[in-house]
Design a protein around this motif. Structure first.
Motif, PDB file in Angstrom:
ATOM      1  N   PRO A 366       0.866  -1.189   0.000  1.00  0.00           N
ATOM      2  CA  PRO A 366       0.000   0.000   0.000  1.00  0.00           C
ATOM      3  C   PRO A 366       0.896   1.230   0.000  1.00  0.00           C
ATOM      4  O   PRO A 366       1.985   1.199   0.575  1.00  0.00           O
ATOM      5  CB  PRO A 366      -0.778  -0.115   1.314  1.00  0.00           C
ATOM      6  N   LEU A 367       0.450   2.299  -0.657  1.00  0.00           N
ATOM      7  CA  LEU A 367       1.379   3.423  -0.836  1.00  0.00           C
ATOM      8  C   LEU A 367       1.704   4.124   0.478  1.00  0.00           C
ATOM      9  O   LEU A 367       2.785   4.677   0.634  1.00  0.00           O
ATOM     10  CB  LEU A 367       0.835   4.416  -1.870  1.00  0.00           C
ATOM     11  N   GLU A 368       0.775   4.097   1.395  1.00  0.00           N
ATOM     12  CA  GLU A 368       1.099   4.625   2.724  1.00  0.00           C
ATOM     13  C   GLU A 368       1.818   3.523   3.499  1.00  0.00           C
ATOM     14  O   GLU A 368       1.218   2.480   3.790  1.00  0.00           O
ATOM     15  CB  GLU A 368      -0.184   5.003   3.488  1.00  0.00           C
TER      16      GLU A 368
ATOM     17  N   ALA B  95      -9.741  10.064  -7.173  1.00  0.00           N
ATOM     18  CA  ALA B  95      -9.099   9.435  -6.010  1.00  0.00           C
ATOM     19  C   ALA B  95      -9.783   8.149  -5.567  1.00  0.00           C
ATOM     20  O   ALA B  95     -11.009   8.010  -5.647  1.00  0.00           O
ATOM     21  CB  ALA B  95      -9.074  10.419  -4.845  1.00  0.00           C
ATOM     22  N   GLN B  96      -8.987   7.222  -5.078  1.00  0.00           N
ATOM     23  CA  GLN B  96      -9.531   6.070  -4.339  1.00  0.00           C
ATOM     24  C   GLN B  96      -9.053   6.196  -2.898  1.00  0.00           C
ATOM     25  O   GLN B  96      -9.658   6.933  -2.130  1.00  0.00           O
ATOM     26  CB  GLN B  96      -9.148   4.770  -5.025  1.00  0.00           C
ATOM     27  N   CYS B  97      -7.949   5.528  -2.546  1.00  0.00           N
ATOM     28  CA  CYS B  97      -7.471   5.773  -1.177  1.00  0.00           C
ATOM     29  C   CYS B  97      -7.000   7.218  -1.050  1.00  0.00           C
ATOM     30  O   CYS B  97      -7.025   7.788   0.021  1.00  0.00           O
ATOM     31  CB  CYS B  97      -6.370   4.796  -0.788  1.00  0.00           C
ATOM     32  N   GLY B  98      -6.559   7.784  -2.151  1.00  0.00           N
ATOM     33  CA  GLY B  98      -6.198   9.193  -2.175  1.00  0.00           C
ATOM     34  C   GLY B  98      -4.777   9.505  -1.765  1.00  0.00           C
ATOM     35  O   GLY B  98      -4.328  10.644  -1.887  1.00  0.00           O
ATOM     36  N   TYR B  99      -4.052   8.498  -1.307  1.00  0.00           N
ATOM     37  CA  TYR B  99      -2.746   8.763  -0.703  1.00  0.00           C
ATOM     38  C   TYR B  99      -1.745   9.344  -1.705  1.00  0.00           C
ATOM     39  O   TYR B  99      -0.948  10.193  -1.363  1.00  0.00           O
ATOM     40  CB  TYR B  99      -2.196   7.474  -0.091  1.00  0.00           C
ATOM     41  N   CYS B 100      -1.811   8.884  -2.944  1.00  0.00           N
ATOM     42  CA  CYS B 100      -0.860   9.374  -3.949  1.00  0.00           C
ATOM     43  C   CYS B 100      -1.285  10.696  -4.551  1.00  0.00           C
ATOM     44  O   CYS B 100      -0.526  11.322  -5.279  1.00  0.00           O
ATOM     45  CB  CYS B 100      -0.735   8.364  -5.094  1.00  0.00           C
ATOM     46  N   GLN B 101      -2.543  11.099  -4.307  1.00  0.00           N
ATOM     47  CA  GLN B 101      -3.139  12.112  -5.185  1.00  0.00           C
ATOM     48  C   GLN B 101      -2.568  13.510  -4.998  1.00  0.00           C
ATOM     49  O   GLN B 101      -2.492  14.272  -5.962  1.00  0.00           O
ATOM     50  CB  GLN B 101      -4.667  12.108  -5.055  1.00  0.00           C
ATOM     51  N   ALA B 102      -2.144  13.861  -3.800  1.00  0.00           N
ATOM     52  CA  ALA B 102      -1.539  15.189  -3.645  1.00  0.00           C
ATOM     53  C   ALA B 102      -0.290  15.273  -4.522  1.00  0.00           C
ATOM     54  O   ALA B 102      -0.081  16.259  -5.239  1.00  0.00           O
ATOM     55  CB  ALA B 102      -1.186  15.444  -2.180  1.00  0.00           C
ATOM     56  N   ILE B 130       3.482   6.978  -9.008  1.00  0.00           N
ATOM     57  CA  ILE B 130       2.794   5.691  -8.829  1.00  0.00           C
ATOM     58  C   ILE B 130       1.454   5.891  -8.131  1.00  0.00           C
ATOM     59  O   ILE B 130       1.353   6.647  -7.158  1.00  0.00           O
ATOM     60  CB  ILE B 130       3.677   4.744  -7.987  1.00  0.00           C
ATOM     61  N   CYS B 131       0.433   5.215  -8.631  1.00  0.00           N
ATOM     62  CA  CYS B 131      -0.823   5.088  -7.886  1.00  0.00           C
ATOM     63  C   CYS B 131      -1.045   3.609  -7.624  1.00  0.00           C
ATOM     64  O   CYS B 131      -1.321   2.849  -8.547  1.00  0.00           O
ATOM     65  CB  CYS B 131      -2.010   5.658  -8.653  1.00  0.00           C
ATOM     66  N   ARG B 132      -0.927   3.203  -6.378  1.00  0.00           N
ATOM     67  CA  ARG B 132      -1.079   1.783  -6.051  1.00  0.00           C
ATOM     68  C   ARG B 132      -2.529   1.320  -6.231  1.00  0.00           C
ATOM     69  O   ARG B 132      -2.789   0.157  -6.501  1.00  0.00           O
ATOM     70  CB  ARG B 132      -0.598   1.546  -4.607  1.00  0.00           C
ATOM     71  N   CYS B 133      -3.477   2.237  -6.074  1.00  0.00           N
ATOM     72  CA  CYS B 133      -4.878   1.855  -6.257  1.00  0.00           C
ATOM     73  C   CYS B 133      -5.232   1.720  -7.735  1.00  0.00           C
ATOM     74  O   CYS B 133      -6.319   1.253  -8.062  1.00  0.00           O
ATOM     75  CB  CYS B 133      -5.803   2.876  -5.617  1.00  0.00           C
ATOM     76  N   GLY B 134      -4.353   2.171  -8.612  1.00  0.00           N
ATOM     77  CA  GLY B 134      -4.629   2.027 -10.037  1.00  0.00           C
ATOM     78  C   GLY B 134      -5.725   2.951 -10.522  1.00  0.00           C
ATOM     79  O   GLY B 134      -6.648   2.535 -11.220  1.00  0.00           O
ATOM     80  N   THR B 135      -5.610   4.237 -10.190  1.00  0.00           N
ATOM     81  CA  THR B 135      -6.618   5.201 -10.666  1.00  0.00           C
ATOM     82  C   THR B 135      -6.222   5.805 -12.009  1.00  0.00           C
ATOM     83  O   THR B 135      -6.761   6.829 -12.409  1.00  0.00           O
ATOM     84  CB  THR B 135      -6.794   6.357  -9.664  1.00  0.00           C
ATOM     85  N   TYR B 136      -5.303   5.162 -12.717  1.00  0.00           N
ATOM     86  CA  TYR B 136      -4.708   5.771 -13.917  1.00  0.00           C
ATOM     87  C   TYR B 136      -5.722   6.132 -14.989  1.00  0.00           C
ATOM     88  O   TYR B 136      -5.537   7.077 -15.736  1.00  0.00           O
ATOM     89  CB  TYR B 136      -3.661   4.829 -14.512  1.00  0.00           C
TER      90      TYR B 136
END
Ligand code: FES
Ligand code: FES
Lengths: 754, 155
Positions: A366-368, B95-102, B130-136
């Motif tokens: 997970p990215l976090e 966004a999904q988890c949103g962590y990469c989005q900023a 990288i977006c681990r949730c795959g929001t590409y």
């Protein structure tokens, strides 16, 4: 009038939740500076939500509605879809609703055992929607009933003469009305009715089934969403930890003098290793450097001098493990299921087919990175962490500290991804042990290297499949032999004989569709910790079963879709005792395959260098089929140009969320199939960061993903995982059509290079 | 005392010159929208603007930003008016988890300054977060939408 009392009560809850501590995302030392930087915006806060009108609903005097979301949000959209269920029955405008993650609610049940206070609160196994489908609509109906009862009392009219709509209760006869905000406090004081209020029929849904955008998106795009890594407590210390890199290894010598000399380092705390034969509580022995700042802790960690012994798996490597699996397959394994007589069917077959496949260990990543904030005090324990399973977090922390479960409060934050990694709460246990040792709140942060080297990996394994067909072209026998490192090892009380139960779901297709069917499992030895990776065994098994079908069809000169459809047969309900049951309806999978094929123009000829493949799978109650298009150039460069999917998950709560999860599953499946594998050398994981674990970037992601939803009105199943399993086999099929090369080993890596 | 600008404000820094900008922003400035994903310039979660250019703050030592002007996700919008990339992210529900989005948004904002009307190929070459949730899929739509919004605001 009433409102200030309610909001002040909530403020107390919000600020008093963590043992009297204010929780904010800004470190205290810089609060003043922060206030100057962001003049108007208050710091993002974590709230200890507690419902006032029933367990899930708070209504403010200004008519804003706060709905508690019981399950942790990790990107799967539950903080939108679950409150939709409440709002539907509550009769409010969904745009006015704000969502808050609920803390873990536990209580002592009538039997004296610890049980859920309201509803189960975990995110995993695609269960959030199916488990809450009724419960949360009932919660909304209860809150509405209480608001209506409050209005009836106030107006002195019978409840039956009142209607509730759009946040207002109206008495038609007199024209009197009162808003929910005005009724909230009176409603909160009314005892819930003995009988659960009736639920709306589907035909009257206004919110469920309509696409809703993600609720907390604005917080995300402005950088104000609070994840575990952002949480703080006053007086908190920071910790990072050096863990033994060798599976089940331990320290021979430790010199922490240089680490302790680093400015800001407060202590170095040993975290003992996990029990070697029982379930993991922490993952590895380690030494946590605790400091007044994160940077000091990181510098201190670098100054640690630790010599590790290489542990009982010192000889294990990726290659040795693969050889070990191959050796196992040459013998006899544990028969997990045997219908009829496979050997006789195979011996007497008109045609037989065999193929062997390999799938590596993969990581959740997970990215976090993992993190947890723990505050262990004499009177109470608080854990704030990104966890998929707050209840098992509570149980494990309580056990590790020797505390009562009800003394341990858990507040799950938003998760920067989960994928199954955060079903395990080892990082929270570590943080709790460290906090206990230093008697201060401690935030523990893992690095990416820590995460990739200390995961609970998806089991690696070798699969051997054989199939028998008779003269009439009927499938008369099928066997699947699997040698893998089961994720159920180290389960309390589970003998090795039963390790197969996590790696085979013995009612999976084509079980029950051929008279002679055998599953044979070989429990392989490996030191790598294993766990549940999004759609667990389905990802591995769908790849091999669906790929094998495509190979068989090709060798029989039969179309792969046609072969599947005739094996699946007519719609009917077949008992399915694994998770996602109790029934599997092959007709629903066939319908998905047909729809994906139609929308994806499956069967149309593709030009040279291009290929189109198909696969379908039943995952945790949901049906999904995908048609994948690829282009492979002369140098073997692969481009996935389009994915067309059809899904059937019964009723759909949020179509937008379903599509998002499908897209996520497709990209996760593709990323994993392309390049991902965890490498082991000398009894430790050598993969260390995203250079050696190259998660897919946008350039490799399909520019077109289409999702077609079959909404058949059945009770809903979850969507978080079923998008992945069909992708890899459909992709491998498309690659074969484009190049003539069979992918039997994952990841694809450079297998297509000329 | 060494100074730099963060979201338009002057701030002092007298600490370890080797500390990455990421930790200064998150831990000392409370700008937790800036995220940690890999610490090795491999994922882009920590992307901020330094003098207008997208940089990965996890590998940017404090010594290198003396006198520089740093913008984080918290400083990207103009008060309540969102930046076109943020706006596009809401419209496309990226966004999904949103962590990469900023980090994604900061990378795209800088990318569009140089490539105001990108093709899909430009996006493939120019965006490597990288977006681990795959929001590409939505992310790509978001980039095109942001380009259009930006052009609209400019005209
Ligand atoms: S955290 Fe900086 S690039 Fe990943
Ligand atoms: S939205 Fe989760 S990592 Fe991108």
């Amino acid at each position: 009038m009433n409102a200030p009392i309610i909001s002040s009560r909530r403020d107390i809850l919000r600020y008093a939740g963590a043992a009297g501590a204010l929780i904010i995302a800004a470190p205290l030392a810089s609060c003043a500076r922060r206030a100057k930087l962001e003049q108007d915006a208050p710091p993002p806060a974590l709230e200890w939500f507690e419902g006032e009108i029933g367990p899930f609903v708070v209504i403010n005097a200004d008519e804003t509605i706060v709905i508690g979301s019981p399950n942790p949000e990790m990107g799967q959209g539950v903080d939108t879809s679950l409150p939709m269920l409440v709002a539907e029955e509550l009769e409010v405008d969904f745009d006015k609703v704000r969502m808050v993650q609920m803390p873990l609610g536990l209580k002592t049940g009538d039997d004296g055992e610890i049980t859920w206070k309201h509803v189960p609160q975990g995110s995993g196994g695609s269960t959030s929607i199916p488990e809450n489908w009724e419960a949360l609509r009932r919660a909304g109906a209860l809150a509405r009933t209480l608001l209506v009862a409050a209005a009836a009392e106030r107006f002195g009219v019978p409840v039956a003469e009142l209607t509730a709509a759009n946040g207002v209760v109206t008495h038609e006869g007199t024209g009197r009305s009162a808003s929910y905000g005005a009724l909230a406090q009176e409603a909160a004081a009314i005892a819930p009715p003995a009988e659960a209020p009736a639920l709306k029929p589907r035909s009257r849904f206004r919110i469920i089934g309509k696409p809703q955008k993600m609720k907390n998106a604005r917080a995300i795009v402005t950088g104000r969403a609070v994840y575990g890594i952002d949480a703080t407590l006053p007086g908190m210390l920071h910790a990072v930890m050096e863990r033994c890199p060798y599976f089940d290894g331990t320290a021979i010598s430790v010199d922490d003098s240089a680490a302790r000399a680093v400015d800001g380092v407060v202590d170095v705390v040993k975290v003992r290793r996990p029990p070697l034969d029982g379930p993991y509580d922490v993952q590895a022995e380690g030494y946590a450097v605790v400091a007044t700042s994160l940077w000091a802790a990181m510098k201190g960690r670098r100054a640690l001098r630790i010599e590790w012994d290489h542990g009982p798996y010192a000889d294990e490597s990726s290659e040795s493990f693969k050889r070990h699996c191959a050796d196992l397959l040459s013998g006899a394994g544990r028969i997990a299921r045997h219908d009829g007589d496979f050997d006789a069917a195979f011996a007497g077959a008109a045609e037989t087919y065999e193929a062997t496949y390999w799938e590596p260990y993969v990581s959740h990543a997970p990215l976090e990175p993992q993190n947890a904030l723990a505050d262990v005090r004499a009177d109470a324990v608080t854990i704030i962490a990104p966890t998929q399973t707050p209840s098992s977090c509570n149980r494990m922390v309580a056990a590790a500290l020797g505390r009562e479960r009800l003394d341990v409060k858990v507040l799950p934050t938003r998760l920067g991804g989960g994928f199954g990694r955060r079903l395990s709460n080892d990082y929270a246990v570590e943080a709790a042990l460290i906090s206990q040792a230093v008697a201060k709140p401690v935030k523990l942060l893992w690095t990416r290297e820590d995460d990739l080297q200390h995961d609970f990996y998806r089991p690696a394994g070798m699969h051997e499949l054989k199939a028998a067909f008779n003269d009439a072209g009927e499938l008369t026998g099928w066997t699947h032999r699997l040698a893998s490192a089961s994720k159920y090892y180290r389960r309390e009380g589970l003998p090795e004989d039963e390790y197969w139960t996590s790696e085979f779901w013995d009612d999976d297709f084509p079980a029950n569709m051929t008279p002679n069917y055998r599953l044979e499992y070989f429990s392989a030895r490996s030191g790598a910790p294993r766990g549940s990776w999004r759609a667990p065994a389905h990802t591995a098994n769908a790849f091999v079963v669906q790929s094998f079908l495509n190979e068989i069809a090709h060798r029989r000169g039969e179309d792969p879709l046609a072969l599947r459809l005739r094996l699946l047969g007519e719609p009917r309900e077949i008992p399915y005792k694994n998770h996602g049951g109790p029934v599997f309806n092959p007709g629903r999978l066939a319908a998905c395959l047909k729809l994906a094929a139609e929308k994806g123009a499956y069967g149309e000829k593709t030009p040279p260098g291009r290929g189109r493949g198909i696969a379908g799978h039943f995952t945790f109650g949901g049906y999904c089929a995908q048609v994948v298009d690829v282009e492979v150039d002369g140098d073997g460069r692969l481009k996935t140009t389009r994915v067309v999917a059809a899904v059937d998950i019964g009723s759909v709560v949020n179509p937008n969320g379903v599509i998002a999860q499908l897209e996520s599953g497709v990209n996760d499946g593709l990323s994993t199939a392309l390049r991902l594998a965890i490498e082991i050398e000398g009894g430790r994981v050598t993969t260390s960061n995203f250079d050696t674990y190259p998660l897919m970037k946008i350039a490799d992601a399909p520019p077109v993903i289409e999702t077609h939803i079959i909404d058949n009105g059945d009770a809903p199943s979850g969507m978080g995982e079923m998008g992945i399993p069909p992708l890899a086999p459909a992709l491998a099929h498309a690659i074969f059509e484009a190049t003539g090369k069979r992918i039997r080993t994952l990841p694809i890596a450079d297998q297509l290079r000329a | 005392m060494p100074q730099l600008k963060v979201n338009g404000r002057r701030v002092d820094y007298a600490g370890d010159p080797d500390m990455p900008l990421l930790w200064f922003l998150r831990e000392e400035q409370g700008l937790t929208g800036v995220k940690f994903g890999c610490g090795a310039a491999l994922c882009g979660a920590c992307t901020v603007h330094v003098d207008g250019a997208a940089v990965r703050s996890c590998v940017t030592p404090m010594a290198s930003v003396e006198g520089a002007s740093v913008t984080t996700i918290e400083g990207l919008s103009d008060g309540e008016t969102l930046h076109p990339v943020q706006e596009a992210w809401l419209e496309e529900d990226v966004a999904q988890c949103g962590y990469c989005q900023a980090g994604q948004i900061m990378a795209v904002a800088a990318f569009l300054e140089k490539t105001p009307d990108p093709t899909d190929a430009d996006i493939d070459d120019g965006l490597t977060n990288i977006c681990r949730c795959g929001t590409y899929h939505r992310l790509r739509k978001g980039v095109h939408r942001a380009a259009a919004l930006r052009a609209g605001r400019a005209s």
